[in-house]
Scaffold this motif. Structure first.
Motif, mmCIF file in Angstrom:
data_model
loop_
_atom_site.group_PDB
_atom_site.id
_atom_site.type_symbol
_atom_site.label_atom_id
_atom_site.label_comp_id
_atom_site.label_asym_id
_atom_site.label_seq_id
_atom_site.Cartn_x
_atom_site.Cartn_y
_atom_site.Cartn_z
ATOM 1 N N TRP A 15 0.859 -1.184 0.000
ATOM 2 C CA TRP A 15 0.000 0.000 0.000
ATOM 3 C C TRP A 15 0.892 1.230 0.000
ATOM 4 C CZ3 TRP A 15 -5.063 -0.653 -0.726
ATOM 5 C CH2 TRP A 15 -5.618 -1.887 -0.417
ATOM 6 N N GLY A 16 0.386 2.338 -0.475
ATOM 7 C CA GLY A 16 1.168 3.564 -0.543
ATOM 8 C C GLY A 16 1.788 3.979 0.777
ATOM 9 N N PHE A 17 1.051 3.858 1.867
ATOM 10 C CA PHE A 17 1.573 4.290 3.161
ATOM 11 C C PHE A 17 2.768 3.440 3.604
ATOM 12 C CE2 PHE A 17 -1.348 0.988 4.569
ATOM 13 C CZ PHE A 17 -0.671 0.399 5.630
ATOM 14 N N GLN A 18 2.869 2.196 3.120
ATOM 15 C CA GLN A 18 3.973 1.327 3.522
ATOM 16 C C GLN A 18 5.323 1.825 3.005
ATOM 17 O OE1 GLN A 18 1.850 -2.248 2.110
ATOM 18 N NE2 GLN A 18 2.427 -3.158 4.083
ATOM 19 N N TYR A 19 5.303 2.603 1.935
ATOM 20 C CA TYR A 19 6.536 3.156 1.389
ATOM 21 C C TYR A 19 7.157 4.176 2.336
ATOM 22 C CZ TYR A 19 5.785 0.973 -3.141
ATOM 23 O OH TYR A 19 5.638 0.071 -4.155
ATOM 24 N N PHE A 20 6.400 4.659 3.306
ATOM 25 C CA PHE A 20 6.892 5.661 4.243
ATOM 26 C C PHE A 20 7.214 5.067 5.613
ATOM 27 C CE2 PHE A 20 4.320 7.753 1.035
ATOM 28 C CZ PHE A 20 5.244 8.668 0.557
ATOM 29 N N ILE A 21 7.226 3.739 5.703
ATOM 30 C CA ILE A 21 7.593 3.039 6.931
ATOM 31 C C ILE A 21 8.961 2.403 6.689
ATOM 32 C CG2 ILE A 21 6.968 1.210 8.540
ATOM 33 C CD1 ILE A 21 4.030 1.608 7.627
ATOM 34 N N LYS A 22 9.973 2.889 7.377
ATOM 35 C CA LYS A 22 11.343 2.441 7.123
ATOM 36 C C LYS A 22 11.517 0.937 7.237
ATOM 37 C CE LYS A 22 13.901 6.627 7.987
ATOM 38 N NZ LYS A 22 15.044 7.242 8.630
ATOM 39 N N SER A 23 10.789 0.312 8.132
ATOM 40 C CA SER A 23 10.937 -1.142 8.290
ATOM 41 C C SER A 23 10.423 -1.912 7.078
ATOM 42 C CB SER A 23 10.220 -1.621 9.563
ATOM 43 O OG SER A 23 8.830 -1.356 9.479
ATOM 44 N N GLU A 24 9.660 -1.260 6.200
ATOM 45 C CA GLU A 24 9.146 -1.890 4.978
ATOM 46 C C GLU A 24 10.107 -1.754 3.796
ATOM 47 O OE1 GLU A 24 6.226 -3.631 4.356
ATOM 48 O OE2 GLU A 24 5.924 -3.627 6.515
ATOM 49 N N TYR A 25 11.083 -0.864 3.894
ATOM 50 C CA TYR A 25 12.005 -0.625 2.779
ATOM 51 C C TYR A 25 12.668 -1.896 2.273
ATOM 52 C CZ TYR A 25 11.843 4.449 3.843
ATOM 53 O OH TYR A 25 11.458 5.736 4.064
ATOM 54 N N PRO A 26 13.234 -2.737 3.159
ATOM 55 C CA PRO A 26 13.895 -3.948 2.655
ATOM 56 C C PRO A 26 12.936 -4.881 1.909
ATOM 57 C CG PRO A 26 14.550 -3.532 4.925
ATOM 58 C CD PRO A 26 13.428 -2.588 4.619
ATOM 59 N N ARG A 27 11.723 -5.022 2.387
ATOM 60 C CA ARG A 27 10.758 -5.899 1.728
ATOM 61 C C ARG A 27 10.385 -5.354 0.351
ATOM 62 N NH1 ARG A 27 5.486 -6.421 0.796
ATOM 63 N NH2 ARG A 27 4.927 -4.487 1.819
ATOM 64 N N PHE A 57 14.323 8.318 -1.269
ATOM 65 C CA PHE A 57 14.491 7.812 0.093
ATOM 66 C C PHE A 57 14.422 6.297 0.167
ATOM 67 C CE2 PHE A 57 9.917 8.649 -0.327
ATOM 68 C CZ PHE A 57 9.367 7.453 0.100
ATOM 69 N N LEU A 58 13.850 5.660 -0.841
ATOM 70 C CA LEU A 58 13.695 4.208 -0.839
ATOM 71 C C LEU A 58 14.910 3.504 -1.437
ATOM 72 C CD1 LEU A 58 11.705 1.836 -0.250
ATOM 73 C CD2 LEU A 58 10.899 2.123 -2.601
ATOM 74 N N ASN A 59 15.327 3.957 -2.623
ATOM 75 C CA ASN A 59 16.428 3.259 -3.312
ATOM 76 C C ASN A 59 17.240 4.182 -4.221
ATOM 77 O OD1 ASN A 59 14.871 3.507 -5.721
ATOM 78 N ND2 ASN A 59 13.711 1.702 -5.098
ATOM 79 N N ALA A 60 17.243 5.468 -3.909
ATOM 80 C CA ALA A 60 18.020 6.463 -4.684
ATOM 81 C C ALA A 60 17.635 6.470 -6.154
ATOM 82 C CB ALA A 60 19.513 6.246 -4.504
ATOM 83 N N GLY A 61 16.336 6.367 -6.417
ATOM 84 C CA GLY A 61 15.864 6.407 -7.796
ATOM 85 C C GLY A 61 16.273 5.201 -8.619
ATOM 86 N N GLY A 62 16.547 4.081 -7.957
ATOM 87 C CA GLY A 62 16.951 2.860 -8.644
ATOM 88 C C GLY A 62 18.454 2.652 -8.681
ATOM 89 N N ALA A 63 19.225 3.672 -8.309
ATOM 90 C CA ALA A 63 20.689 3.563 -8.333
ATOM 91 C C ALA A 63 21.179 2.438 -7.423
ATOM 92 C CB ALA A 63 21.326 4.888 -7.932
ATOM 93 N N LYS A 64 20.470 2.212 -6.329
ATOM 94 C CA LYS A 64 20.841 1.148 -5.392
ATOM 95 C C LYS A 64 20.913 -0.202 -6.101
ATOM 96 C CE LYS A 64 18.859 -1.358 -1.549
ATOM 97 N NZ LYS A 64 19.010 -1.173 -0.129
ATOM 98 N N PHE A 65 19.955 -0.473 -6.996
ATOM 99 C CA PHE A 65 19.919 -1.765 -7.681
ATOM 100 C C PHE A 65 21.041 -1.891 -8.702
ATOM 101 C CE2 PHE A 65 15.427 -0.671 -6.692
ATOM 102 C CZ PHE A 65 15.305 -1.530 -5.612
#
Length: 81
Positions: A15-27, A57-65
Protein backbone atom coordinates in the motif's frame (compact mmCIF):
# COMPACT_ATOMS: atom_id res chain seq x y z
CA UNK A 1 4.64 0.94 -35.23
CA UNK A 2 4.62 -0.85 -31.86
CA UNK A 3 3.67 -4.24 -33.26
CA UNK A 4 6.98 -5.86 -32.30
CA UNK A 5 7.09 -4.26 -28.86
CA UNK A 6 6.46 -6.54 -25.90
CA UNK A 7 5.34 -4.99 -22.62
CA UNK A 8 4.97 -6.41 -19.12
CA UNK A 9 3.83 -4.82 -15.86
CA UNK A 10 4.87 -5.92 -12.37
CA UNK A 11 3.00 -4.76 -9.30
CA UNK A 12 4.69 -4.46 -5.92
CA UNK A 13 2.40 -5.83 -3.18
CA UNK A 14 2.40 -2.77 -0.91
CA UNK A 15 0.00 0.00 0.00
CA UNK A 16 1.17 3.56 -0.54
CA UNK A 17 1.57 4.29 3.16
CA UNK A 18 3.97 1.33 3.52
CA UNK A 19 6.54 3.16 1.39
CA UNK A 20 6.89 5.66 4.24
CA UNK A 21 7.59 3.04 6.93
CA UNK A 22 11.34 2.44 7.12
CA UNK A 23 10.94 -1.14 8.29
CA UNK A 24 9.15 -1.89 4.98
CA UNK A 25 12.00 -0.62 2.78
CA UNK A 26 13.89 -3.95 2.65
CA UNK A 27 10.76 -5.90 1.73
CA UNK A 28 9.70 -3.45 -0.99
CA UNK A 29 13.25 -3.18 -2.39
CA UNK A 30 13.48 -6.98 -2.34
CA UNK A 31 10.41 -7.23 -4.58
CA UNK A 32 11.82 -4.61 -6.95
CA UNK A 33 15.24 -6.29 -7.05
CA UNK A 34 13.68 -9.68 -7.79
CA UNK A 35 11.62 -8.16 -10.62
CA UNK A 36 14.76 -6.60 -12.12
CA UNK A 37 16.66 -9.88 -11.86
CA UNK A 38 13.80 -11.78 -13.52
CA UNK A 39 13.62 -9.18 -16.27
CA UNK A 40 17.37 -9.44 -16.88
CA UNK A 41 17.18 -13.24 -16.97
CA UNK A 42 14.40 -13.01 -19.58
CA UNK A 43 16.33 -10.61 -21.82
CA UNK A 44 14.38 -7.45 -21.03
CA UNK A 45 16.24 -4.37 -22.20
CA UNK A 46 14.70 -1.69 -19.96
CA UNK A 47 12.91 -1.71 -16.59
CA UNK A 48 11.16 1.51 -15.68
CA UNK A 49 10.46 2.29 -12.04
CA UNK A 50 7.31 4.28 -11.47
CA UNK A 51 5.52 6.14 -8.70
CA UNK A 52 6.96 5.40 -5.25
CA UNK A 53 9.19 2.60 -6.55
CA UNK A 54 11.64 5.25 -7.73
CA UNK A 55 11.67 7.30 -4.52
CA UNK A 56 15.05 8.74 -3.54
CA UNK A 57 14.49 7.81 0.09
CA UNK A 58 13.69 4.21 -0.84
CA UNK A 59 16.43 3.26 -3.31
CA UNK A 60 18.02 6.46 -4.68
CA UNK A 61 15.86 6.41 -7.80
CA UNK A 62 16.95 2.86 -8.64
CA UNK A 63 20.69 3.56 -8.33
CA UNK A 64 20.84 1.15 -5.39
CA UNK A 65 19.92 -1.76 -7.68
CA UNK A 66 22.42 -0.83 -10.37
CA UNK A 67 25.18 -0.69 -7.74
CA UNK A 68 24.13 -4.01 -6.15
CA UNK A 69 23.85 -5.82 -9.49
CA UNK A 70 26.67 -4.48 -11.70
CA UNK A 71 26.50 -7.44 -14.10
CA UNK A 72 22.89 -6.97 -15.25
CA UNK A 73 22.35 -6.01 -18.87
CA UNK A 74 18.89 -4.57 -18.23
CA UNK A 75 18.78 -0.80 -17.91
CA UNK A 76 16.95 0.52 -14.86
CA UNK A 77 15.33 3.92 -15.43
CA UNK A 78 13.05 6.04 -13.30
CA UNK A 79 11.41 8.25 -15.90
CA UNK A 80 12.41 11.54 -14.30
CA UNK A 81 14.86 12.40 -17.04
Amino acid sequence: RLQDLSLHVNVIPAWGFQYFIKSEYPRINGHIKKAIQNADKNGVRVVGLGALNKAEFLNAGGAKFVEEMPDIKTRVVHGNT
